[in-house]
Design a protein around this motif. Structure first.
Motif, short mmCIF file in Angstrom:
data_model
loop_
_atom_site.label_atom_id
_atom_site.label_comp_id
_atom_site.label_asym_id
_atom_site.label_seq_id
_atom_site.Cartn_x
_atom_site.Cartn_y
_atom_site.Cartn_z
N ASP A 195 -37.35 -40.88 12.69
CA ASP A 195 -37.54 -42.35 13.38
C ASP A 195 -38.12 -43.28 12.31
O ASP A 195 -38.79 -44.25 12.87
CB ASP A 195 -38.16 -42.16 14.55
N SER A 196 -38.10 -42.95 11.06
CA SER A 196 -38.58 -43.71 10.07
C SER A 196 -38.00 -45.21 9.87
O SER A 196 -36.70 -45.06 10.11
CB SER A 196 -39.06 -42.95 8.73
N THR A 197 -38.55 -46.19 9.57
CA THR A 197 -37.82 -47.53 9.07
C THR A 197 -38.33 -47.78 7.91
O THR A 197 -39.26 -47.51 7.28
CB THR A 197 -38.31 -48.68 10.25
N HIS A 198 -37.21 -48.43 7.20
CA HIS A 198 -37.01 -48.75 5.64
C HIS A 198 -36.41 -50.15 5.52
O HIS A 198 -35.32 -50.14 6.17
CB HIS A 198 -36.52 -47.72 5.08
N THR A 238 -33.56 -53.82 8.50
CA THR A 238 -34.39 -52.66 8.60
C THR A 238 -33.25 -51.52 8.98
O THR A 238 -32.51 -51.76 9.52
CB THR A 238 -35.33 -52.60 9.85
N TRP A 239 -33.49 -50.52 7.87
CA TRP A 239 -32.55 -49.18 8.24
C TRP A 239 -33.57 -48.00 8.94
O TRP A 239 -34.47 -47.94 8.70
CB TRP A 239 -32.06 -48.91 6.90
N ARG A 240 -33.21 -47.65 9.91
CA ARG A 240 -33.73 -46.65 10.84
C ARG A 240 -33.31 -45.12 10.62
O ARG A 240 -32.03 -44.83 11.02
CB ARG A 240 -33.91 -46.68 12.25
N ASN A 241 -33.90 -44.22 10.03
CA ASN A 241 -33.41 -42.90 9.68
C ASN A 241 -33.71 -42.08 11.14
O ASN A 241 -34.72 -42.09 11.63
CB ASN A 241 -34.29 -42.25 8.81
N TRP A 253 -28.55 -49.64 11.09
CA TRP A 253 -28.81 -50.82 10.29
C TRP A 253 -29.18 -52.04 11.39
O TRP A 253 -28.03 -52.21 12.00
CB TRP A 253 -27.74 -50.99 9.39
#
Length: 142
Positions: A128-131, A121-124, A105
């Motif tokens: 490596d996707s960002t949300h 932005t939260w990064r999985n 986060w």
């Protein structure tokens, strides 16, 4: 009458200065302001996640959990640890197993929120996707 008006103005000024100022950015926010209950909304994820943060036992930061429910996925609880970095950004690592980072986060304190809202932005870590996320404080730690 003028003395009464002057006295009222002085008392109002003293009362206004006695109240803590709303932090303009994350650098002005004490880490203790992060302690408590929060709601997280992450774009692309169903429902509202519940976040609990408390004092980290080993450094001047926070440790806690995020609980996710809803959607077609099973409910999950992940561990969180982080702080406000030198740039004044909320920087939190997330781990599903307590060892590997499963998400991160990075958020900015929202002006006028008095330490109660971050957006970022939260990064999985798995893909490596960002949300985009919004984190809102809902209460103190219990």
């Amino acid at each position: 009458m003028k003395r009464l008006a002057l006295l009222a103005a002085c008392l109002a000024a003293v009362g206004a200065s006695a109240q803590p100022a709303c932090p303009a950015n994350g650098r002005e926010l004490p880490v203790e302001a992060l302690y408590g209950a929060w709601e997280a909304r992450i774009e692309g994820q169903p429902g509202i996640a519940q976040v609990r943060l408390q004092k980290h036992p080993d450094y001047a930061g926070v440790r806690g959990t995020i609980s996710r429910t809803g959607g077609t996925k099973a409910a999950s609880v992940a561990q969180l640890a982080g702080d406000i970095d030198d740039e004044g950004l909320l920087n939190i690592d997330e781990s599903l197993d307590g060892r590997a980072i499963s998400g991160s986060w990075l958020g900015e304190l929202q002006p006028g929120s008095c330490g109660r809202e971050f957006k970022g932005t939260w990064r999985n870590a798995s893909d490596d996707s960002t949300h985009p996320f919004v984190l809102n404080k809902t209460g103190s730690w219990q």
